[in-house]
Scaffold this active site. Structure first.
Site, mmCIF file in Angstrom:
data_model
loop_
_atom_site.group_PDB
_atom_site.id
_atom_site.type_symbol
_atom_site.label_atom_id
_atom_site.label_comp_id
_atom_site.label_asym_id
_atom_site.label_seq_id
_atom_site.Cartn_x
_atom_site.Cartn_y
_atom_site.Cartn_z
ATOM 1 N N TRP A 154 5.526 6.022 5.005
ATOM 2 C CA TRP A 154 4.518 5.661 3.985
ATOM 3 C C TRP A 154 3.158 5.469 4.666
ATOM 4 O O TRP A 154 2.452 4.472 4.455
ATOM 5 C CB TRP A 154 4.951 4.398 3.222
ATOM 6 C CG TRP A 154 6.330 4.536 2.664
ATOM 7 C CD1 TRP A 154 6.711 5.315 1.591
ATOM 8 C CD2 TRP A 154 7.528 3.915 3.148
ATOM 9 N NE1 TRP A 154 8.075 5.210 1.421
ATOM 10 C CE2 TRP A 154 8.596 4.358 2.341
ATOM 11 C CE3 TRP A 154 7.808 3.034 4.186
ATOM 12 C CZ2 TRP A 154 9.912 3.936 2.551
ATOM 13 C CZ3 TRP A 154 9.108 2.617 4.393
ATOM 14 C CH2 TRP A 154 10.143 3.067 3.578
ATOM 15 N N ASN A 156 16.835 1.954 -4.267
ATOM 16 C CA ASN A 156 17.345 0.584 -4.446
ATOM 17 C C ASN A 156 18.409 0.475 -5.528
ATOM 18 O O ASN A 156 19.393 -0.253 -5.367
ATOM 19 C CB ASN A 156 16.175 -0.360 -4.732
ATOM 20 C CG ASN A 156 15.394 -0.643 -3.471
ATOM 21 O OD1 ASN A 156 15.722 -1.545 -2.728
ATOM 22 N ND2 ASN A 156 14.368 0.158 -3.191
ATOM 23 N N GLU A 199 8.685 -1.077 3.792
ATOM 24 C CA GLU A 199 10.131 -1.083 3.616
ATOM 25 C C GLU A 199 10.478 -0.337 2.328
ATOM 26 O O GLU A 199 9.786 -0.478 1.315
ATOM 27 C CB GLU A 199 10.664 -2.524 3.480
ATOM 28 C CG GLU A 199 10.417 -3.412 4.679
ATOM 29 C CD GLU A 199 11.438 -3.208 5.788
ATOM 30 O OE1 GLU A 199 12.474 -2.547 5.553
ATOM 31 O OE2 GLU A 199 11.196 -3.709 6.896
ATOM 32 N N CYS A 200 11.590 0.403 2.353
ATOM 33 C CA CYS A 200 12.044 1.033 1.109
ATOM 34 C C CYS A 200 12.568 -0.025 0.144
ATOM 35 O O CYS A 200 12.565 0.165 -1.060
ATOM 36 C CB CYS A 200 13.122 2.066 1.389
ATOM 37 S SG CYS A 200 14.681 1.359 1.982
ATOM 38 N N GLY A 201 13.053 -1.134 0.710
ATOM 39 C CA GLY A 201 13.474 -2.254 -0.128
ATOM 40 C C GLY A 201 14.917 -2.664 0.035
ATOM 41 O O GLY A 201 15.287 -3.767 -0.348
#
Ligand code: SF4
Length: 247
Positions: free
Chosen positions: A229, A130, A236-238
């Site tokens: 995950w 992120n 979500e990774c973000g």
């Protein structure tokens, strides 16, 4: 364009533009975005399993569209090789962004003794994905960005709109493939003879970083993102969330 003008645009455009583009096909949405935003349009790509679908549409509209590629330092070697092969084969304008720290040192000073797993996926995604994404978007300051997410990939994504004002980046997030199914993607890939990521044949339908806690191949009956995950609440990774890493 001034910051105020962009701000006005993202306040107005999503409602209007979602109506304008409601009956358009994904390639038509991409073309509309290219005509509307011109050189202020970029795209992001992870060079995952089906990534060439959106890249193909985007480069047909803007051959040298900037393609932002976030390299966390923990990607599969097959992803890096695939990205380099596609860069040369299709003359892609890939802008690769890295972490400012050494990703191996980051593990050792952040309580991650085994590079094959992650104890704290939120901290790792925040620092290594992120923050890199935010720096990329701040430096490029696009008016709009194309992304390849689809509604059928998760409950969160099923609630998204094709065009959304993204406060985090100060731009419009455009998801032309949002309403397409996996079948639609495969039909487009076959029709245009587009290459898949080499791990796709091994059951990796969604490909992120290589720790086994972050990406694993699917088993029979699982949904396309169940290998990400696995066993965690994280979905979500973000980078597709306004608030960064979190769900
Ligand atoms: S997906 Fe995994 S390895 Fe990649 S940044 Fe997130 S936690 Fe770290």
């Amino acid at each position: 364009m001034t910051t105020a003008a962009i701000s006005d645009q993202i306040n107005i455009l999503p409602e209007v533009a979602n109506k304008v583009t409601a009956n358009m096909s994904p390639p038509e949405i991409v073309r509309w975005a290219a005509d509307t935003f011109g050189p202020r349009l970029i795209m992001t790509s992870s060079f995952g399993a089906e990534s060439m679908c959106l890249i193909h549409m985007a480069t047909r509209a803007i051959p040298d569209i900037p393609i932002v590629f976030i390299n966390t330092g923990y990607l599969f070697p097959q992803t890096l090789l695939f990205m380099e092969t596609m860069r040369r084969q299709y003359r892609l304008n890939i802008l690769e962004f890295h972490t400012e720290h050494d990703p191996i040192v980051w593990l050792s000073v952040n309580g991650e003794p085994d590079p094959r797993t992650r104890r704290d996926v939120e901290a790792c995604c925040r620092a290594n994905k992120n923050s890199v994404f935010d720096r990329a978007m701040q430096s490029l300051a696009p008016a709009a960005w194309l992304r390849g997410i689809r509604a059928d990939q998760s409950a969160h994504r099923s609630q998204m709109q094709t065009l959304e004002a993204n406060r985090r980046t100060g731009s419009l997030a455009i998801s032309p493939l949002l309403r397409w199914t996996t079948k639609d993607i495969h039909q487009y890939m076959r029709h245009h003879d587009l290459p898949y990521h080499p791990l796709w044949n091994e059951g990796y339908t969604s490909i992120g970083c290589n720790p086994e806690t972050c990406t694993r191949p699917l088993t029979a009956g699982e949904d396309s993102r169940d290998g990400r995950w696995s066993g965690m609440d994280k979905k979500e990774c973000g980078i597709h969330l306004d608030q960064g890493a979190g769900i």
